[in-house]
Every structure is written in C-alpha cells, then in structure tokens.
Design a protein around this motif. Sequence first.
Motif, PDB file in Angstrom:
ATOM      1  N   ILE A  56     153.345  34.577  78.572  1.00  0.00           N
ATOM      2  CA  ILE A  56     152.432  35.131  79.569  1.00  0.00           C
ATOM      3  C   ILE A  56     151.002  34.896  79.105  1.00  0.00           C
ATOM      4  N   GLU A  57     150.072  34.996  80.040  1.00  0.00           N
ATOM      5  CA  GLU A  57     148.649  34.956  79.731  1.00  0.00           C
ATOM      6  C   GLU A  57     148.077  36.331  79.989  1.00  0.00           C
ATOM      7  N   ARG A  58     147.106  36.727  79.170  1.00  0.00           N
ATOM      8  CA  ARG A  58     146.497  38.047  79.274  1.00  0.00           C
ATOM      9  C   ARG A  58     144.992  37.862  79.364  1.00  0.00           C
ATOM     10  N   GLU A  59     144.412  38.372  80.468  1.00  0.00           N
ATOM     11  CA  GLU A  59     142.967  38.262  80.685  1.00  0.00           C
ATOM     12  C   GLU A  59     142.370  39.664  80.749  1.00  0.00           C
ATOM     13  N   GLU A  60     141.197  39.854  80.150  1.00  0.00           N
ATOM     14  CA  GLU A  60     140.513  41.140  80.248  1.00  0.00           C
ATOM     15  C   GLU A  60     140.129  41.395  81.695  1.00  0.00           C
ATOM     16  N   ALA A  61     140.274  42.657  82.127  1.00  0.00           N
ATOM     17  CA  ALA A  61     139.985  43.004  83.518  1.00  0.00           C
ATOM     18  C   ALA A  61     139.541  44.460  83.593  1.00  0.00           C
ATOM     19  N   VAL A  62     138.869  44.792  84.680  1.00  0.00           N
ATOM     20  CA  VAL A  62     138.540  46.180  84.988  1.00  0.00           C
ATOM     21  C   VAL A  62     139.343  46.545  86.230  1.00  0.00           C
ATOM     22  N   HIS A  66     138.730  51.223  84.817  1.00  0.00           N
ATOM     23  CA  HIS A  66     139.138  51.222  83.406  1.00  0.00           C
ATOM     24  C   HIS A  66     139.317  49.791  82.915  1.00  0.00           C
ATOM     25  N   ASN A  67     139.019  49.592  81.636  1.00  0.00           N
ATOM     26  CA  ASN A  67     139.270  48.293  81.023  1.00  0.00           C
ATOM     27  C   ASN A  67     140.766  48.156  80.780  1.00  0.00           C
ATOM     28  N   THR A  68     141.303  47.036  81.174  1.00  0.00           N
ATOM     29  CA  THR A  68     142.723  46.762  80.989  1.00  0.00           C
ATOM     30  C   THR A  68     142.887  45.253  80.873  1.00  0.00           C
ATOM     31  N   TYR A  69     144.098  44.787  80.967  1.00  0.00           N
ATOM     32  CA  TYR A  69     144.381  43.356  80.979  1.00  0.00           C
ATOM     33  C   TYR A  69     145.133  43.023  82.256  1.00  0.00           C
ATOM     34  N   TYR A  70     144.914  41.804  82.737  1.00  0.00           N
ATOM     35  CA  TYR A  70     145.693  41.278  83.842  1.00  0.00           C
ATOM     36  C   TYR A  70     146.695  40.308  83.230  1.00  0.00           C
ATOM     37  N   LEU A  71     147.959  40.527  83.494  1.00  0.00           N
ATOM     38  CA  LEU A  71     149.044  39.734  82.909  1.00  0.00           C
ATOM     39  C   LEU A  71     149.590  38.790  83.959  1.00  0.00           C
ATOM     40  N   LYS A  72     149.747  37.528  83.591  1.00  0.00           N
ATOM     41  CA  LYS A  72     150.301  36.563  84.541  1.00  0.00           C
ATOM     42  C   LYS A  72     151.174  35.560  83.808  1.00  0.00           C
ATOM     43  N   PRO A  73     152.094  34.938  84.544  1.00  0.00           N
ATOM     44  CA  PRO A  73     152.958  33.939  83.898  1.00  0.00           C
ATOM     45  C   PRO A  73     152.139  32.740  83.441  1.00  0.00           C
ATOM     46  N   THR A  74     152.604  32.081  82.412  1.00  0.00           N
ATOM     47  CA  THR A  74     151.918  30.873  81.959  1.00  0.00           C
ATOM     48  C   THR A  74     152.174  29.755  82.953  1.00  0.00           C
ATOM     49  N   ALA A  75     151.297  28.774  82.965  1.00  0.00           N
ATOM     50  CA  ALA A  75     151.415  27.659  83.912  1.00  0.00           C
ATOM     51  C   ALA A  75     152.717  26.900  83.719  1.00  0.00           C
ATOM     52  N   LYS A  76     153.214  26.830  82.474  1.00  0.00           N
ATOM     53  CA  LYS A  76     154.462  26.096  82.234  1.00  0.00           C
ATOM     54  C   LYS A  76     155.645  26.772  82.918  1.00  0.00           C
TER      55      LYS A  76
END
Length: 116
Positions: A56-62, A66-76
Amino acid sequence: MSSADPETDLSEDERRGLQLIRETGGIHQSDFWKELDVSSRKGSRIVDSLADQEMIEREEAVYDGHNTYYLKPTAKDLDFSLLMAGDMLSPFVGDEEVDPRSDQFTQWLMNLAYEE
C-alpha cells in the motif's frame, strides 16, 4: 524462507486490511481501523506492515480537522486488463472524447472480439 507470493505471509488482519484498501480504492487511516474493528494501535501496526512490504501507499492527509494518512493500493496492484483488447488500450482512456462510431473505437472492439 518466504514464499513466492508475499500475500500468503500476511496475518489474517493484514489480509483483511489489504482487501479493505483494495476494495475502497483508498481510505483514511482513521476510518481504516474502525472499518476493520481493531484498535487504532493495531490498525497502525497493520498499516506499517503493509507499507513496509510496499503493498500500500501512505500519504499524509488532513481529515475532519485531524492529521492522518490516506491509504491506497500500490500501482502494481491495479489491473488494467479490462482496458485492453489485444495490445490496444481502450480509446476511452484519456482526456479526449471518443466518438463510438470512429475507426479507432471500431478497431479496438474488433480486437476485443478476437480475444474470445
């Protein structure tokens, strides 16, 4: 020794977490652990493990202030096979509008028919 498919080495919770991220196409970490019905601490461990294994990929997000992370599947992880007809990519992928009566679309459909 690790197996060829890294997913077989995942715990049940990691498998459920990966499936949730794939099915949603992306989810905020603050919702992730709630959806899995695990503690935030356990949810963070699952996310760390999946991110470390590049599943998975994890990006910083609000989110909700609140500060959190947005989780998404990897491109592969993405499956583009439904967009293909032989070696031709669907003409509907892109910014331009495609006329369904065009030669480009007809050729793509013909290639799709030949695959069956």
